[in-house]
Design a protein around this motif. Structure first.
Motif, short mmCIF file in Angstrom:
data_model
loop_
_atom_site.label_atom_id
_atom_site.label_comp_id
_atom_site.label_asym_id
_atom_site.label_seq_id
_atom_site.Cartn_x
_atom_site.Cartn_y
_atom_site.Cartn_z
N LEU A 120 0.82 -1.21 0.00
CA LEU A 120 0.00 0.00 0.00
C LEU A 120 0.85 1.26 0.00
O LEU A 120 1.91 1.32 0.63
CB LEU A 120 -0.89 -0.03 1.24
N LEU A 121 0.36 2.24 -0.72
CA LEU A 121 0.91 3.60 -0.62
C LEU A 121 -0.13 4.45 0.08
O LEU A 121 -1.28 4.53 -0.38
CB LEU A 121 1.20 4.17 -2.02
N GLY A 122 0.25 5.06 1.19
CA GLY A 122 -0.64 6.00 1.87
C GLY A 122 -0.17 7.41 1.56
O GLY A 122 1.03 7.69 1.60
N ILE A 123 -1.11 8.28 1.24
CA ILE A 123 -0.77 9.66 0.90
C ILE A 123 -1.61 10.60 1.76
O ILE A 123 -2.82 10.42 1.88
CB ILE A 123 -1.07 9.97 -0.58
N VAL A 124 -0.95 11.57 2.35
CA VAL A 124 -1.68 12.56 3.13
C VAL A 124 -1.59 13.88 2.38
O VAL A 124 -0.51 14.46 2.25
CB VAL A 124 -1.08 12.68 4.55
N VAL A 125 -2.71 14.33 1.86
CA VAL A 125 -2.73 15.57 1.08
C VAL A 125 -3.32 16.67 1.95
O VAL A 125 -4.49 16.62 2.32
CB VAL A 125 -3.57 15.41 -0.20
N SER A 126 -2.49 17.64 2.24
CA SER A 126 -2.89 18.66 3.20
C SER A 126 -2.16 19.94 2.85
O SER A 126 -2.04 20.29 1.68
CB SER A 126 -2.54 18.14 4.59
N THR A 127 -1.62 20.63 3.85
CA THR A 127 -0.80 21.80 3.56
C THR A 127 0.43 21.39 2.78
O THR A 127 0.91 22.10 1.91
CB THR A 127 -0.40 22.51 4.86
N GLY A 128 0.95 20.23 3.13
CA GLY A 128 1.98 19.59 2.32
C GLY A 128 1.44 18.25 1.85
O GLY A 128 0.27 17.95 2.03
N ILE A 129 2.30 17.46 1.23
CA ILE A 129 1.89 16.12 0.85
C ILE A 129 2.92 15.14 1.41
O ILE A 129 4.10 15.21 1.09
CB ILE A 129 1.80 15.96 -0.68
N GLY A 130 2.44 14.26 2.28
CA GLY A 130 3.31 13.25 2.86
C GLY A 130 2.90 11.88 2.37
O GLY A 130 1.85 11.72 1.74
N GLY A 131 3.72 10.89 2.67
CA GLY A 131 3.35 9.55 2.23
C GLY A 131 4.10 8.48 2.99
O GLY A 131 5.07 8.75 3.71
N GLY A 132 3.62 7.28 2.86
CA GLY A 132 4.27 6.14 3.48
C GLY A 132 3.95 4.88 2.69
O GLY A 132 2.90 4.79 2.05
N LEU A 133 4.86 3.95 2.72
CA LEU A 133 4.69 2.69 1.99
C LEU A 133 4.63 1.52 2.95
O LEU A 133 5.39 1.46 3.94
CB LEU A 133 5.87 2.49 1.03
N VAL A 134 3.73 0.61 2.67
CA VAL A 134 3.69 -0.67 3.38
C VAL A 134 3.89 -1.74 2.32
O VAL A 134 3.07 -1.87 1.40
CB VAL A 134 2.34 -0.87 4.10
N ILE A 135 4.99 -2.44 2.41
CA ILE A 135 5.33 -3.42 1.38
C ILE A 135 5.24 -4.82 1.97
O ILE A 135 5.92 -5.12 2.97
CB ILE A 135 6.76 -3.16 0.83
N ASP A 136 4.43 -5.64 1.38
CA ASP A 136 4.20 -6.99 1.89
C ASP A 136 3.89 -6.95 3.39
O ASP A 136 4.37 -7.78 4.16
CB ASP A 136 5.42 -7.88 1.62
N GLY A 137 3.13 -6.00 3.77
CA GLY A 137 2.65 -5.92 5.15
C GLY A 137 3.55 -5.18 6.12
O GLY A 137 3.15 -4.90 7.24
N ALA A 138 4.78 -4.87 5.70
CA ALA A 138 5.72 -4.21 6.62
C ALA A 138 6.00 -2.79 6.15
O ALA A 138 6.02 -2.51 4.95
CB ALA A 138 7.02 -5.01 6.70
N PRO A 139 6.22 -1.88 7.11
CA PRO A 139 6.51 -0.51 6.70
C PRO A 139 7.87 -0.41 6.01
O PRO A 139 8.84 -1.05 6.44
CB PRO A 139 6.52 0.25 8.03
#
Ligand SMILES: [Zn+2]
Length: 465
Positions: free
Chosen positions: A124-143
């Motif tokens: 999964l790719l998580g994206i936080v769109v707000s004043t800035g844009i942040g993100g995080g990846l979860v690959i095969d269940g692990a961050p």
């Protein structure tokens, strides 16, 4: 009962909770983030949550960035009293427990993967769109955190190598097109001015997924339990507020979430925007100042575009913190003059015109006008959506994520953002494994960070969690 201690640290709020392996909240509390001595407030918050509850086995912390996982230190943009602050060691010392640290957007991704819109997907790719844009990846269940914890900075992926200069120093970054302030800036530059003078209405910027009836017995981070809404004192407040409190909660959620999302200035920056925005009502003042200091430039702006338009543009420009960049990047006389006015607006604002009320010029207002069909507002969202689509397709091609979950204040615009995003993605994405990516809206909202922090701790002690 086994549990972990989850901690979510943002520029406006500190939250902590005891969370069991299923994601249920056993105890929780929040405190406003103090301007200084954050650690002692955090220690008190932790003590409050631990008091009388089952002993946790590990601690997971999600913190606003930047941070350095190699050293366990954090330097949140919104928390000037913490620079290279050894957060991980301090909490480890305080609790005597294994302590895990990750960025807030990474915890957002982990939380959505564990209990939210990405539940059950492999990567999964998580994206936080707000004043800035942040993100995080979860690959095969692990961050996927990276050696220093900075993996997932998708807001600063370039989607146009010839594009505008970004605050980060790069060029053509997604954030430059799709963050709230940058969409607003572009809209203002292209003739948008907020259509309505009322205080922000709730539609369309609410969390459709937020529970509307609080007070169920077993609070759960997924929201199924309907009790924890990220508001101060967590469960208790949500219950006490009852139905009448929901409006306030939602409003607060919007703020909190925007804040949680940020790589850079949220509350302070936003306040700045609003504050200056308010001053802009004092057209006479601004105009006079302009005439005094900027001479004909201001007069020309006003003549060409009208007071309102000029003033609003200035607000957005300075609110972004990109005044200097604009000068450099655009380099044309008009831009410079705009920026000069913007800077003066700030001064005027501090001088006392702050009491005036007026339309908030923000992404929420932009979403509202887009929903009503204002062509420039619609175009601003389409432009931002297209940038996001390019970034998502590139990330999916690189990492084969199967699901993308988008949260943050701007995502609360719902279909106003997601419809053009899905259309653009369909156009941009080519390879089959990229085209099948599911793009979804966050279902956890402000709870995602705490959920991710809890999951981080669970993964440390039970890697299969
Ligand atoms: Zn950038």
């Amino acid at each position: 009962m086994t549990c972990v201690l989850a901690i979510d640290i943002g520029g406006t709020k500190l939250a902590a909770a005891l969370v069991d392996e299923a994601g249920s909240i056993l105890r929780s509390a929040t405190r406003p983030t103090p301007p200084a001595d954050v650690m002692s407030v955090l220690a008190a918050l932790i003590a409050e949550v631990l008091d009388g509850g089952p002993p946790p086995q590990a601690v997971g912390i999600g913190c606003a960035g930047p941070l350095d996982l190699a050293t366990g230190t954090v330097s949140p943009v919104n928390m000037p009293s913490w620079r290279k602050f050894p957060l991980r060691d301090e909490v480890r010392k305080l609790t005597g427990l294994p302590t895990m640290l990750a960025g807030d957007a990474q915890c957002f991704a982990l939380g959505e993967h564990w209990l939210g819109a990405g539940r059950g997907c492999s990567s999964l790719l998580g994206i936080v769109v707000s004043t800035g844009i942040g993100g995080g990846l979860v690959i095969d269940g692990a961050p996927l955190l990276g050696p220093t914890g900075n993996a997932g900075h998708v807001g600063h992926m370039s989607i146009d190598p010839y594009g505008e200069r970004c605050e980060c120093g790069g060029r053509g970054c997604v954030e430059r097109y799709a963050s709230g302030p940058n969409m607003v800036r572009w809209a203002l530059e292209n003739g948008w001015s907020p259509a309505t003078a009322a205080e922000p209405r709730q539609a369309p910027a609410l969390h459709a997924s937020e529970p509307t009836v609080p007070g169920a017995q077993q609070p759960h981070l997924s929201g199924d339990g309907r009790a924890y809404d990220g508001s101060p004192a967590g469960v208790g407040v949500a219950g006490r507020n009852g139905g009448a409190g929901r409006d306030g909660s939602v409003e607060r959620d919007g703020v909190v979430e925007r804040d949680a999302a940020l790589d850079r200035g949220s509350a302070a920056e936003r306040d700045g925007t609003v504050g200056r925005g308010r001053t802009a009502e004092g057209d006479g003042i601004v105009g006079r100042d302009g005439a005094t200091e900027g001479g004909g430039a201001v007069e020309r702006d006003r003549t060409t575009e009208g007071d309102g338009a000029a003033v609003r543009r200035d607000r957005a420009t300075e609110g972004d913190g990109i005044v200097e960049r604009d000068r450099t990047a655009e380099g044309d006389g008009a831009a410079v003059r705009r920026d000069e006015v913007a800077e003066r607006d700030g001064v005027v604002g501090r001088d006392g015109a702050v009491e005036r009320t007026e339309v908030k010029v923000d992404a929420r207002a932009l979403a509202r006008d887009a929903a009503e069909g204002h062509p420039v507002a619609v175009a601003a969202f389409e432009r931002g959506a297209r940038a996001l689509a390019g970034m998502i397709a590139s990330t999916a091609a690189a990492a084969e994520v199967t699901t993308v979950v988008i949260g943050g204040g701007v995502s609360a615009a719902g279909d106003i953002l997601f419809d053009p995003l899905r259309r653009a993605f369909d156009d941009v994405a080519g390879l089959d494994f990229v085209r099948v990516v599911q793009v979804k809206q966050s279902t956890l909202g402000v709870r995602a960070g705490l959920a991710g922090a809890a999951n981080l701790a669970w993964q440390a002690i039970r890697p299969s969690s």
